[in-house]
Motif scaffolding. Sequence first.
Motif, PDB file in Angstrom:
ATOM      1  N   ARG A 125       0.814  -1.216   0.000  1.00 34.87           N
ATOM      2  CA  ARG A 125       0.000   0.000   0.000  1.00 34.87           C
ATOM      3  C   ARG A 125       0.851   1.272   0.000  1.00 34.87           C
ATOM      4  NH1 ARG A 125      -5.469  -0.631   1.785  1.00 34.87           N
ATOM      5  NH2 ARG A 125      -6.020  -2.837   1.889  1.00 34.87           N
ATOM      6  N   THR A 126       1.901   1.284   0.823  1.00 31.02           N
ATOM      7  CA  THR A 126       2.663   2.513   1.020  1.00 31.02           C
ATOM      8  C   THR A 126       4.021   2.506   0.335  1.00 31.02           C
ATOM      9  OG1 THR A 126       3.845   1.810   3.041  1.00 31.02           O
ATOM     10  CG2 THR A 126       1.599   2.662   3.304  1.00 31.02           C
ATOM     11  N   SER A 184       4.158  10.403   1.152  1.00 31.12           N
ATOM     12  CA  SER A 184       4.574   9.039   0.822  1.00 31.12           C
ATOM     13  C   SER A 184       5.609   8.480   1.786  1.00 31.12           C
ATOM     14  CB  SER A 184       5.120   8.988  -0.615  1.00 31.12           C
ATOM     15  OG  SER A 184       6.411   9.559  -0.709  1.00 31.12           O
ATOM     16  N   LEU A 187       4.116   6.228   5.996  1.00 29.09           N
ATOM     17  CA  LEU A 187       3.596   4.882   6.244  1.00 29.09           C
ATOM     18  C   LEU A 187       2.067   4.903   6.354  1.00 29.09           C
ATOM     19  CD1 LEU A 187       4.986   2.065   6.547  1.00 29.09           C
ATOM     20  CD2 LEU A 187       4.806   2.343   9.011  1.00 29.09           C
ATOM     21  N   TYR A 189       0.163   6.651   3.705  1.00 23.40           N
ATOM     22  CA  TYR A 189      -0.349   7.138   2.422  1.00 23.40           C
ATOM     23  C   TYR A 189      -0.281   6.041   1.380  1.00 23.40           C
ATOM     24  CZ  TYR A 189      -1.113  10.570  -1.335  1.00 23.40           C
ATOM     25  OH  TYR A 189      -1.615  11.289  -2.390  1.00 23.40           O
ATOM     26  N   ASN A 190      -1.398   5.793   0.715  1.00 25.36           N
ATOM     27  CA  ASN A 190      -1.449   4.801  -0.350  1.00 25.36           C
ATOM     28  C   ASN A 190      -0.912   5.445  -1.630  1.00 25.36           C
ATOM     29  OD1 ASN A 190      -2.424   3.111  -2.558  1.00 25.36           O
ATOM     30  ND2 ASN A 190      -3.659   2.080  -1.002  1.00 25.36           N
ATOM     31  N   TRP A 196      -4.822   9.003   1.814  1.00 25.28           N
ATOM     32  CA  TRP A 196      -4.504   8.381   3.096  1.00 25.28           C
ATOM     33  C   TRP A 196      -5.142   6.993   3.143  1.00 25.28           C
ATOM     34  CZ3 TRP A 196      -0.620  10.711   5.045  1.00 25.28           C
ATOM     35  CH2 TRP A 196      -0.488  12.100   4.975  1.00 25.28           C
ATOM     36  N   ASP A 197      -4.390   6.011   3.632  1.00 25.64           N
ATOM     37  CA  ASP A 197      -4.817   4.615   3.580  1.00 25.64           C
ATOM     38  C   ASP A 197      -5.557   4.227   4.855  1.00 25.64           C
ATOM     39  OD1 ASP A 197      -4.148   1.949   1.890  1.00 25.64           O
ATOM     40  OD2 ASP A 197      -4.209   1.509   4.037  1.00 25.64           O
ATOM     41  N   MET A 200      -3.968   1.305   7.004  1.00 28.90           N
ATOM     42  CA  MET A 200      -2.782   1.685   7.767  1.00 28.90           C
ATOM     43  C   MET A 200      -3.159   2.594   8.945  1.00 28.90           C
ATOM     44  SD  MET A 200      -0.354  -0.014   6.532  1.00 28.90           S
ATOM     45  CE  MET A 200       0.868   0.724   7.637  1.00 28.90           C
ATOM     46  N   THR A 285       8.623   4.807  -3.651  1.00 34.43           N
ATOM     47  CA  THR A 285       8.219   6.107  -3.140  1.00 34.43           C
ATOM     48  C   THR A 285       7.816   7.007  -4.287  1.00 34.43           C
ATOM     49  OG1 THR A 285       8.874   7.793  -1.505  1.00 34.43           O
ATOM     50  CG2 THR A 285      10.502   7.210  -3.177  1.00 34.43           C
TER      51      THR A 285
END
Length: 495
Positions: A125-126, A184, A187, A189-190, A196-197, A200, A285
């Motif tokens: 995801r990140t 990014s 930890l 952010y998708n 934003w994830d 997470m 990244t």
Amino acid sequence: MGYVLAIDQGTTSTRAILFGEDRAVVAAGQEEFRQHFPRSGWVEHDPSDLWSTTAATCREAMERAGVRAGDIAAIGITNQRETVVLWDRKTGRAVAPAIVWQDRRTAEMTHELKEQGHERMARERTGLLLDPYFSGSKLSWMLDQDGLRERAERGELAFGTVDSWLIWNLTGGEVHATDATNASRTLLYNIHEQQWDQEMLKLLRIPESLLPEVLDSNADFGMARADLFGAPIPILGVAGDQQAATVGQACFRPGMLKSTYGTGCFALLNTGERPVLSENRLLSTIAYRIDGKTTYALEGSIFIAGAVVQWLRDGLKIIRHASETQALAEAADPHQSVYLVPAFAGLGAPWWDPDARGAIHGLTRATGPAELARAALESVGYQTLDLLEAMRRDWPEGEADTVLRVDGGMTASDWALQFLADMLDAPVDRPKILETTALGAAWLAGSKAGVWPGMEEFAQSWKLDRRFEPKMPDDDRARKIAGWRDAVRRTLTET
């Protein structure tokens, strides 16, 4: 209106650099501030120091140049990444010390999350690993202190990396934002969905109401208050320091490589419009997001580069000035094979062993300051080789450049760059403008303001200072690399 003001907020000092319309440095201001080490492995800043030195150095650069706020077309910001600031939305005051990217206090937390099997999800995801280095675990730890989580859940607090903290203060609390490159590194952010994830956030127990809005790297981040500099100035560019250096080095084409040698060393490989999920513990990244278009990179992070020279000076006290290392390295006994593995705060990519600690291998009775200085400089070349070999394994179908563009304080050493070229067995290019981090932030802002050229013309303006070609015989190179790999193997705690 042709001037651009770049704020470069770093780990040990803040600089403001004023660039002219021709992209030459007109004036600069710089101010150091304290790092705080309350416990072993903990590194903190006073957030008020980050802001006060920013305001002061901007005024200093303007005064030295005799430039008024009305003459400045835009402000660009670049910053130390992953460092966490948490503040009160009403008062604008920080509610705790900033936890710095080097801080390792969340090692146990991230280890437990890995043991529970969450790292694959985090990587997918990140693009990042579950490591104390990144902002998310730091923020989670901070919220567990002094009732801050309850305050966060009530919407009273705001979180940001250093860029967000500066934007908030520059705009008088009008804007709570970050850019895609800094996001990014949290930890949280998708990097695929560019938001934003939720998984997470749930894993790390972080309320979404804390988080800043994520904008392009060239975007409208609001206006710096008129009372700060005499007139309002638009903030039009933001990027984390390593991504800003990538922009400043004009690494716009997939396959281009840059490596910055400051406190640590950070190598980025432009992989174009798609992220590459590393199988060699590198990071996927965001290199930059310009006008809504995202460009990705593979990144390798070395925690200790220039800091190893500081250790020679401040810890061992065998030098008084960093510049002395070159003469010592040249005078070292060529028959001694001394290896310094500078794992003072663990080992970064591609090893990611947070529990490893520094070690020196190959000492004899004849070993002295010259051999230690040479081993310190060589350690940077060896670690860069490890990163670039991992990048090539992760992106074998890509046409990675065989030339490495370098910048940062250590690149002033011709000896270090020649050794780097020898270890990589490839050319190393040092640009004429070494202030590439500030230049990248300035270009993002200046091009958005319309006073600096677009991407293609900017790339064509990149100028070479010197190219270092490999000279070391293959047998010597192979022998030295084998010795380094053995030293690292003996240092690792996770095998």
